[in-house]
Design a protein around this motif. Structure first.
Motif, short mmCIF file in Angstrom:
data_model
loop_
_atom_site.label_atom_id
_atom_site.label_comp_id
_atom_site.label_asym_id
_atom_site.label_seq_id
_atom_site.Cartn_x
_atom_site.Cartn_y
_atom_site.Cartn_z
N GLU A 180 -1.09 -4.02 3.89
CA GLU A 180 -1.93 -4.61 2.85
C GLU A 180 -1.20 -4.59 1.51
N LEU A 181 -1.54 -5.58 0.66
CA LEU A 181 -0.96 -5.64 -0.69
C LEU A 181 -2.07 -5.39 -1.71
N LYS A 185 0.81 -1.22 0.00
CA LYS A 185 0.00 0.00 0.00
C LYS A 185 0.85 1.28 0.00
N LEU A 219 -1.73 -9.42 7.39
CA LEU A 219 -0.49 -8.79 6.94
C LEU A 219 -0.26 -7.48 7.66
N VAL A 267 -5.17 -7.67 -0.79
CA VAL A 267 -4.82 -8.85 0.00
C VAL A 267 -4.53 -8.39 1.42
N THR A 268 -5.24 -8.98 2.37
CA THR A 268 -5.06 -8.57 3.77
C THR A 268 -4.55 -9.70 4.66
#
Lengths: 492, 492
Positions: free
Chosen positions: B118-119, B72, B115, B92-93
């Motif tokens: 976040e991604l 992020k 994570l 993706v969390t």
């Protein structure tokens, strides 16, 4: 060009990590566990892809593309497969970011944009593909279905290494559906053979064909066939797998077909894949303390021409000869680069192309112009010779074939010298501690024994070789009866 | 083979949706907004990829691969770009599922596997790539950096349509870095030209080259060049974009280089892409109420041979002739299929290959054997003729070229007949309601006017054509001064 490459003897693992980065193959990214495949590394991968793709098409397969995401309910349908991948998967839960009001210029996950059902980023595509096949297959006329996909997949590995184990990697995954068990088994074995053929003819890596023990089997498969290679440090590397799925996925996703008699039956499945992990195998099989050694069949640059000059006049005269040579090589389908940079000295260039594993280097200086010769250097043997320019292109194309063949033979000798038959657990441990490589030993066939051996030695069963002899013996660990030897090794 | 294809006149949008599925190009998947690209559709995409890839390499670019995920904090570094994509991205969390204790056999997101950061699943890769370029670029000697990536991207679109707008799609994205503004601008324009060349020579789709208005510009670009095509229903389709990024991403990711004088400066950037959306353009430009019409240069099967027979003897005799023809075509690099299925009647086969857009069909029956002839049918014109077998391969290869050329000319005529100059807003609205197509009109250059016109007519500025004449006039909406016409249209 300062190499400063750690020597293999000193620290093989460090040598590998450094070489992959210094030879411009790949590097770690700013994203945990994910790599950047750099242009030079990607060019090798593209050559692998092209050859494999051709082999897949020649065996009747077509490419297609299936979604990156798998809804959770679909993911969990085949229980063993789900269980096998659940612990290491990336999960998408939201679909929007919004401005973070507490931190100007920053974004945050929008809590109002939560997905009703979570999406798993595919670790492998059996679930999404079999849920699609359900609609594609009604009758025996729709079979066999022979499909391959080139894609990225994600497995949330905690300890990652460039190419060998990364959170995201590139691969191909074949997914086929058949009317009979036999046909599916034949497909499974055919694709293992395709992989073996590719590994040996293009990568120059000898492999052992076999089946996995239950412990090492793909989650959701009835049988996993594999090809196993041996790296220079004596550790094994699984270079490709081909799974006989039985009717497991057909049952999980209710994929039935009407056979020729009009009866409904579940479809038989296979899946098979190789990944960017092969790049790691390629590096670790052939390379040396000076850098990469690439087999000619996969080298993005097969021949590099380096001019040796002091004056502009010399440079011009050499360039003329070199450019003519480049044209001749191109016509002969040899990929060649004339390194005509004036910003770098020959010594720098020699070291750079050595590091990058270009199979043949041709140096041309003023004396060569006078004598009508070239200096030819082989990367694999580090030997040099002077050759007359007449017939040079034929000579080089033949030399490329010789290098390809000799790299394979060298790797084969090494591999064969590192398969040791043992008949006691003492011997077993000794081999793993000293000579390393594959240990050929009797095993009682149980997962418990395999697990215990792994605890003590870190070695696992790499495969039960397809060509093993039936031979009565006793398990090296439990002493129980055994009908043949299997191959153990420490593995990547 | 029952076609039941909706007619274009009745409902163009329904015709398109049905055709894409019935011709086996793609279908919706069990994952919201994501498509499955079926083998026949993927074979066309592979041909597009192969040609584009060759063109990229000929213009000096190399392929590489960058991570699927963008953390992020990296995603938000270039603010405009982040803002442009934040509202429609998959996030993706978590990285693990666990057994759901309340529901046996079901899995749930493990709350302990959240994570730290976040991604974002890449909607485009400028952020991840420029964060990498920072380490690759130190000096002018490292420039230009000319890299392309073939990849999947995800944009969380709410209303999706096969190929035209899907949550996940396949594309290529070029990302280049340059020492000077001029060089980056030249690259931007060069790649727009590569796209135009590809669209016209391979897809047989005429395109208009231009630049986007500020409203339609890529988020984070200084200027967006584009190629715009016109579909048969009079709606425009953006077929490729090439962005001049200025120093925006270099500044956001601190990518500086030492120039020849040793001074530090920010790098200049470009990015450019085309996607599986081109498949939609291909379908909508040429196809008709009978199905697909494919230009020979992209058709996976260029010629299909259908045997007409009643007895086994006839089938055998025809097969002999057909197989010989197949060999001749293969030698001439024509991709050919002999449809020797005995399970289907010729009528079924004719309809199937018509639906799938195979450019030329050759039928062979007993009479043809007697007479030494073939029946040749063109898919684009639906015309038939009987030809002697002598010289047939030359005739067909020439016919393929003619079809390719005529498809382009037909599309060009249609396109040129659907560019209407208007000088009042009444005329403007009339054209959009009746004739449709591109409306060439004066515009005052403001985003406000463009926005208001869009509200009233749903048309947007497709581009400011590169070849427009400078011509004083008054904006059709505001009456304010203008120096030239721009092209408006409703668009996909």
């Amino acid at each position: 060009m300062s190499k400063n490459l750690t020597k293999r003897e000193e620290d093989y693992s460090k040598w590998y990590n450094e070489l992959v980065v210094k030879a411009d193959l790949a590097e770690n990214s700013g994203v945990r566990g994910c790599m950047v495949i750099k242009p030079y590394g990607y060019a090798i991968w593209e050559k692998m892809q092209a050859e494999l793709d051709k082999m897949f098409k020649e065996t009747g397969h077509s490419n297609a593309y299936f979604p990156l995401f798998v809804p959770k309910s679909m993911f969990e349908a085949e229980e063993k497969n789900a269980e096998g991948f659940a612990k290491e998967c990336a999960i998408v839960t939201h679909y929007r970011l919004k401005n973070d009001e507490d931190k100007p210029g920053r974004l945050m996950v929008d809590p109002n944009a939560k997905l009703e059902e979570e999406l798993i980023v595919r670790p492998t595509s059996e679930a999404i593909i079999w849920s699609t096949y359900k609609n594609w297959i009604q009758s025996y006329r729709d079979l066999p279905l022979l499909i391959n996909q080139w894609a990225n997949v994600v497995r949330w590995e905690m300890r990652t290494r460039l190419f060998l184990r990364t959170a995201e990697f590139l691969w191909q995954e074949g997914h086929t559906a058949h009317a009979t068990k036999n046909e599916a088994l034949e497909e499974t074995i055919q694709m293992m053979n395709v992989y073996a053929d590719f590994a040996e003819r293009f990568m120059a890596i000898p492999v052992i064909k076999g089946v996995k023990s239950e412990n090492e089997r793909f989650a959701g498969a009835e049988e996993t066939y594999c090809i196993e290679a041996l790296m220079q440090d004596g550790k094994a590397l699984q270079a490709g797998t081909s799974h006989f799925l039985g009717q497991n996925f057909a049952k999980a996703f209710d994929v039935k077909f009407a056979n020729q008699e009009g009866k409904q039956d579940y479809v038989w499945g296979t899946s098979w894949g190789v990944s960017t992990r092969l790049m790691g195998a390629l590096v670790m099989t052939h390379s040396d303390d000076n850098g990469l050694v690439l087999p000619p069949n996969l080298a993005p640059i097969q021949v590099v021409i380096v001019p040796i000059f002091k004056t502009d006049e010399e440079f011009d005269a050499i360039s003329e000869v070199a450019n003519e040579l480049v044209s001749q090589f191109r016509r002969a389908n040899v990929s060649v680069k004339f390194d005509n940079r004036t910003t770098h000295k020959p010594g720098f260039k020699f070291a750079e192309w050595e590091l990058k594993g270009v199979p043949i280097r041709i140096a041309v200086g003023p004396k060569d112009l006078e004598n009508g010769t070239f200096e030819i250097a082989r990367r694999d043997t580090l030997t040099k010779e002077v050759k007359a320019k007449e017939g040079i292109v034929n000579y080089i194309t033949e030399l490329l074939d010789i290098i390809q063949k000799e790299l394979f033979e060298k790797a084969l000798n090494y591999r064969n010298n590192h398969i040791t038959e043992v008949n006691s657990f003492e011997e077993f441990k000794n081999v793993l501690e000293n000579k390393t490589g594959f240990v050929s030993a009797h095993w009682d066939g149980t997962g418990e024994t395999e697990e215990k051996i792994k605890e003590v030695t870190k070695a696992t069963i790499r495969c039960i070789p397809l060509d093993r002899k039936f031979e009565n013996g006793n398990c090296v660990f439990s002493g129980k009866e055994s009908v043949g030897r299997v191959l153990f090794a420490k593995a990547y």
